[in-house]
Design a protein around this motif. Structure first.
Motif, PDB file in Angstrom:
ATOM      1  N   SER A   1      -7.197  -3.529 125.451  1.00 56.92           N
ATOM      2  CA  SER A   1      -6.156  -2.966 126.647  1.00 56.92           C
ATOM      3  C   SER A   1      -4.371  -2.927 126.633  1.00 56.92           C
ATOM      4  O   SER A   1      -3.395  -2.143 127.415  1.00 56.92           O
ATOM      5  CB  SER A   1      -6.620  -3.902 127.762  1.00 56.92           C
ATOM      6  OG  SER A   1      -5.683  -3.579 128.709  1.00 56.92           O
ATOM      7  N   VAL A   2      -4.853  -3.948 125.678  1.00 56.71           N
ATOM      8  CA  VAL A   2      -2.659  -4.331 125.903  1.00 56.71           C
ATOM      9  C   VAL A   2      -2.047  -3.204 124.760  1.00 56.71           C
ATOM     10  O   VAL A   2      -1.310  -2.844 125.170  1.00 56.71           O
ATOM     11  CB  VAL A   2      -2.694  -5.637 124.958  1.00 56.71           C
ATOM     12  CG1 VAL A   2      -0.743  -6.222 124.448  1.00 56.71           C
ATOM     13  CG2 VAL A   2      -2.781  -7.129 125.665  1.00 56.71           C
ATOM     14  N   SER A   3      -2.978  -2.525 123.617  1.00 53.60           N
ATOM     15  CA  SER A   3      -2.252  -1.451 123.189  1.00 53.60           C
ATOM     16  C   SER A   3      -1.819   0.079 124.117  1.00 53.60           C
ATOM     17  O   SER A   3      -1.674   0.041 123.746  1.00 53.60           O
ATOM     18  CB  SER A   3      -3.228  -1.128 121.283  1.00 53.60           C
ATOM     19  OG  SER A   3      -3.880  -2.434 120.729  1.00 53.60           O
ATOM     20  N   GLY A   4      -3.345   0.201 125.247  1.00 54.54           N
ATOM     21  CA  GLY A   4      -3.257   1.075 125.943  1.00 54.54           C
ATOM     22  C   GLY A   4      -2.156   1.221 126.513  1.00 54.54           C
ATOM     23  O   GLY A   4      -0.496   1.618 126.497  1.00 54.54           O
ATOM     24  N   LEU A   5      -1.299  -0.434 127.064  1.00 58.06           N
ATOM     25  CA  LEU A   5      -0.147  -0.914 127.495  1.00 58.06           C
ATOM     26  C   LEU A   5       1.356  -0.179 127.110  1.00 58.06           C
ATOM     27  O   LEU A   5       1.872   0.322 127.668  1.00 58.06           O
ATOM     28  CB  LEU A   5      -0.235  -2.318 127.955  1.00 58.06           C
ATOM     29  CG  LEU A   5       0.911  -2.992 129.510  1.00 58.06           C
ATOM     30  CD1 LEU A   5       0.846  -2.068 130.122  1.00 58.06           C
ATOM     31  CD2 LEU A   5       0.937  -4.239 128.902  1.00 58.06           C
ATOM     32  N   LEU A   6       1.294  -1.060 125.460  1.00 60.59           N
ATOM     33  CA  LEU A   6       2.409  -0.633 125.171  1.00 60.59           C
ATOM     34  C   LEU A   6       2.740   0.966 124.620  1.00 60.59           C
ATOM     35  O   LEU A   6       3.581   1.116 124.509  1.00 60.59           O
ATOM     36  CB  LEU A   6       2.508  -1.663 123.748  1.00 60.59           C
ATOM     37  CG  LEU A   6       1.860  -3.083 124.063  1.00 60.59           C
ATOM     38  CD1 LEU A   6       2.333  -3.773 122.838  1.00 60.59           C
ATOM     39  CD2 LEU A   6       3.258  -3.717 124.878  1.00 60.59           C
ATOM     40  N   LEU A   7       1.275   1.362 124.339  1.00 55.35           N
ATOM     41  CA  LEU A   7       0.952   3.211 123.904  1.00 55.35           C
ATOM     42  C   LEU A   7       2.364   3.801 124.894  1.00 55.35           C
ATOM     43  O   LEU A   7       2.678   4.226 124.687  1.00 55.35           O
ATOM     44  CB  LEU A   7      -0.246   3.607 123.708  1.00 55.35           C
ATOM     45  CG  LEU A   7       0.038   4.781 123.659  1.00 55.35           C
ATOM     46  CD1 LEU A   7       1.059   5.250 122.635  1.00 55.35           C
ATOM     47  CD2 LEU A   7      -1.775   5.169 124.052  1.00 55.35           C
ATOM     48  N   LEU A   8       1.848   3.535 126.389  1.00 52.58           N
ATOM     49  CA  LEU A   8       1.895   4.316 128.089  1.00 52.58           C
ATOM     50  C   LEU A   8       3.699   3.560 127.845  1.00 52.58           C
ATOM     51  O   LEU A   8       4.599   4.342 128.071  1.00 52.58           O
ATOM     52  CB  LEU A   8       0.869   4.047 128.731  1.00 52.58           C
ATOM     53  CG  LEU A   8       1.792   4.964 130.259  1.00 52.58           C
ATOM     54  CD1 LEU A   8       2.058   5.601 129.488  1.00 52.58           C
ATOM     55  CD2 LEU A   8       0.853   4.883 131.434  1.00 52.58           C
ATOM     56  N   LEU A   9       3.487   2.594 127.829  1.00 49.14           N
ATOM     57  CA  LEU A   9       5.062   1.501 127.957  1.00 49.14           C
ATOM     58  C   LEU A   9       6.184   1.740 127.546  1.00 49.14           C
ATOM     59  O   LEU A   9       7.140   2.558 127.564  1.00 49.14           O
ATOM     60  CB  LEU A   9       4.578   0.221 127.947  1.00 49.14           C
ATOM     61  CG  LEU A   9       5.778  -0.596 128.625  1.00 49.14           C
ATOM     62  CD1 LEU A   9       5.502  -0.891 130.011  1.00 49.14           C
ATOM     63  CD2 LEU A   9       6.023  -1.953 128.247  1.00 49.14           C
ATOM     64  N   ASN A  10       5.995   2.116 126.081  1.00 46.70           N
ATOM     65  CA  ASN A  10       7.130   2.956 125.098  1.00 46.70           C
ATOM     66  C   ASN A  10       7.465   3.810 124.788  1.00 46.70           C
ATOM     67  O   ASN A  10       8.154   4.752 124.460  1.00 46.70           O
ATOM     68  CB  ASN A  10       6.958   1.659 123.607  1.00 46.70           C
ATOM     69  CG  ASN A  10       6.747   0.436 123.449  1.00 46.70           C
ATOM     70  OD1 ASN A  10       7.788   0.130 124.303  1.00 46.70           O
ATOM     71  ND2 ASN A  10       6.540  -0.104 122.865  1.00 46.70           N
ATOM     72  N   ALA A  11       5.943   4.765 125.216  1.00 45.94           N
ATOM     73  CA  ALA A  11       6.304   6.926 125.553  1.00 45.94           C
ATOM     74  C   ALA A  11       7.075   6.781 126.361  1.00 45.94           C
ATOM     75  O   ALA A  11       8.051   7.628 127.117  1.00 45.94           O
ATOM     76  CB  ALA A  11       5.013   7.069 126.314  1.00 45.94           C
ATOM     77  N   VAL A  12       7.215   5.679 127.653  1.00 45.08           N
ATOM     78  CA  VAL A  12       8.142   6.045 129.068  1.00 45.08           C
ATOM     79  C   VAL A  12       9.204   6.062 129.000  1.00 45.08           C
ATOM     80  O   VAL A  12      10.721   6.106 129.226  1.00 45.08           O
ATOM     81  CB  VAL A  12       7.382   5.299 130.170  1.00 45.08           C
ATOM     82  CG1 VAL A  12       8.019   5.549 131.733  1.00 45.08           C
ATOM     83  CG2 VAL A  12       6.037   5.611 131.024  1.00 45.08           C
TER      84      VAL A  12
END
Length: 647
Positions: A122-133
């Motif tokens: 869940s945290v990995s998915g959050l950072l994946l999207l967060l940093n892509a944005v």
């Protein structure tokens, strides 16, 4: 009039700060990890580089939630790799218009799907999207590989600071967690016969879940090779008979009086022995003489726990008896991949998140929104599946952002860029671990000024960042409420009834298993495994209901109406465990007909909860008031009485 102006509980529940100790060590690490890169960047004339390193450190600080050091390495390092990958995707599509919209939307789909696997995912998915944005919305230093590398460097800073004390505290966090479970069991015994019992039992269930999750995660990699781990697992398993005896102590007849304080005191002494890693002959226990089956079971359980707690070298595989051996990592990876690709819930959440992110990206592409990445950032935080209900997160995000902006206004307006950024960041960073423990709104209030300060170091807008960030956050919350909440039927027709019905059906199976008369050497261990799974499931049901209580009507109203049934089912499980323990220590054995009567009524209750149909009338009472299952039957009838008028 005053009553009419009072905010409803579902709106104010998340704004109440949770009681939690101040994490001084985490606050100090956050301060150094976020401020030191800014100091280096300022000294070298590269403040933008320092801001990116601090941004990576911020991700590491947020993800550092585990207790054991090995798990902390995993919890920090894996999400950082996904965050760097997201930054890479975002950087490559920066300024490409609709290509960036499509890319970020696809990343959102993947992020949402992997978030359903577990906490680290869940945290990995959050950072994946967060940093892509962030990468797609901010002009970052070139070449393309530099921003991801700087982010990873920030994560490495947090990891290094986290592991500095590892050689000095080897095994200490694991022992502290197991000792904490012993103390939770002592608190439960101390609350026997009082109104605090239910709350203490829930706290013990959470502590057991935490301890087993921590130790079993390590055992999958180190089983049979770590004497320390084998001993901790044996000590934790030795506590289970005490946990099973606690409901029997709670249901003691009133004529026996309150449970003597010597019992919880003995368990607290064992907690100290576990935490201090004592070994040798167990000291004598000054326990009162048993006054019936309940206290006889409790005395035997505490004596057994004392023997194991002081045993220096338990058999390395003895800890498998209670919960079974965990699957190998390769097996669990295959299961996770299968769940990711074939689970309807995984796809639903991935599509839900992708829709919200896509709408946010399209909106800021069509309408000129300065530094529009903040809209998608807000959607990313609000739509995380394990942060609570979407509705309450949107509301709390709005309040938290507003509070964070109040902190950021004097910083951005009055603090000049340069060396002054370093002490200001050191102070702001300490607030993140401290306020994160208080709740989601408080965490948002702490993170907002930090992100604004780092963003300002990259785009130099100063005080002009404040109002656009508030507008962007409100737009992101609005998109989440509309596309992530209102348009999805599951938001309004919650499945809490189905979850509760499954728990009741599992309870009926547990009753059958608890009083089974068939032979088998594995029967006690099978009962213990089933009981642990059932209590874990009931804890998840309780958490689901508590999240539903923060929803507006009709979901919140329905959850409040069904909440007494949740409590009643937990009491049925407790009573079943207590009755089984009393039988093992001299109480009468129930007949097959008595067991069948109880399980039949539980099955009827489960079916009524699942279908929404009227609960059928109870069958003629075939159980006499003095039969072995009279107390259990009373609790089942009480649960049926509570559930009968529910919609």
């Amino acid at each position: 009039m005053a009553r009419a102006l009072t905010a409803p509980p579902w709106l104010t529940e998340g704004l109440r700060p949770r009681s939690a100790p101040v994490p001084w060590a985490a606050a100090a690490r956050a301060s150094v990890a976020l401020a030191a890169p800014l100091a280096v960047g300022t000294a070298t004339g590269r403040p933008g580089y320092g801001a990116l390193v601090s941004m990576g450190a911020l991700s590491g600080v947020i993800g550092d939630t585990a207790d054991a050091y090995r798990m902390r390495v995993f919890n920090i390092a894996v999400p950082q790799l996904f965050g760097a990958l997201g930054m890479l995707f975002g950087t490559l599509v920066f300024g490409t218009g609709w290509t960036a919209v499509v890319t970020v939307t696809v990343v959102a789909l993947v992020s949402g799907m992997i978030s359903s696997i577990g906490a680290v995912a869940s945290v990995s998915g959050l950072l994946l999207l967060l940093n892509a944005v962030v990468g797609a919305g901010l002009p970052l230093p070139s070449p393309w590989w530099l921003p991801p590398a700087l982010l990873l460097l920030g994560g490495l800073v947090v990891l290094t600071l986290t592991l500095l004390a590892w050689p000095l505290r080897l095994g200490v966090p694991e022992r502290a967690v197991v000792a904490g479970t012993y103390r939770a069991a002592a608190d439960l015994l101390a609350a026997a016969g009082t109104p605090e019992y239910d709350g203490r039992r829930h706290a013990l269930t959470q502590s057991l879940n935490q301890s087993y999750d921590l130790l079993l995660a390590r055992r999958a990699r180190r089983h049979g090779r770590s004497p320390t781990l084998a001993r901790l697992l044996a000590q934790l398993n030795a506590l289970i008979p005490v946990v099973e005896a606690a409901p029997a102590a709670q249901l003691r007849p009133p004529e026996f009086g309150p449970l003597p304080a010597d019992y919880p005191a003995a368990v607290r002494a064992l907690a100290d022995a576990v935490e201090r890693d004592r070994a040798g002959p167990a000291p004598p226990l000054a326990l009162p003489s048993p006054a019936g089956p309940s206290t006889r079971a409790l005395v035997e359980a505490i004596e057994h726990a004392a023997t194991v707690a002081y045993e220096a070298s338990p058999a390395p595989y003895a800890a498998d008896d209670r919960l079974g051996r965990p699957a190998r990592l390769a097996v669990r990876a295959r299961r996770a991949a299968r769940a990711l690709l074939l689970s309807g819930a995984s796809w639903r959440y991935g599509l839900r998140l992708a829709l919200c992110i896509g709408l946010a990206q399209v909106l800021v592409s069509v309408i000129a929104v300065p530094r529009s990445y903040w809209v998608a950032l807000t959607v990313t935080f609000v739509m995380k599946p394990d942060f609570g209900s979407v509705f309450s997160r949107a509301v709390l995000r709005a309040f938290g952002t507003a509070a964070g902006l109040l902190i950021a206004i004097p910083v951005l307006a009055e603090v000049p860029h340069g060396w002054w950024d370093v002490p200001v960041m050191a102070v702001l960073a300490t607030l993140i671990p401290v306020l994160s423990a208080k709740g989601y709104a408080f965490q948002t209030a702490a993170i907002t000024p930090v992100i604004l300060l780092l963003s300002d170091l990259l785009n130099h807008q100063g005080f002009h960042l404040v109002l656009p960030r508030l507008y962007d956050s409100l737009i992101g919350c609005g998109i989440s409420l509309l596309a992530g909440y209102l348009l999805w039927p599951e938001s309004w027709h919650t499945r809490i009834g189905d979850r509760l019905a499954d728990a009741v059906q599992d309870t009926a199976s547990y009753v059958s298993l608890a009083f089974a008369t068939g032979p088998g050497p594995d029967e006690p261990a099978a009962r213990a495994r089933y009981r642990r799974r059932l209590y874990r499931d009931l804890s998840a049901v309780r958490s689901e209901f508590q999240r539903a209580l923060t929803e507006p009507p009709p979901v919140g109203a329905r959850a409040r109406a069904w909440w007494p049934v949740v409590i009643a089912v937990e009491r049925i499980v407790d009573t079943t465990t207590a009755t089984r323990v009393r039988i093992e220590h001299g109480a009468p054995v129930p007949t097959t007909a008595e067991v069948a009567a109880v399980t039949r009524e539980l099955a009827d209750l489960a079916e009524a909860l699942r279908t929404g149909e009227r609960l059928p009338e109870a069958r003629p009472d075939a159980l006499s008031p003095d039969c072995a299952l009279a107390r259990l039957h009373h609790e089942v009838r009480a649960a049926r009485a509570v559930a009968a008028p529910l919609p």
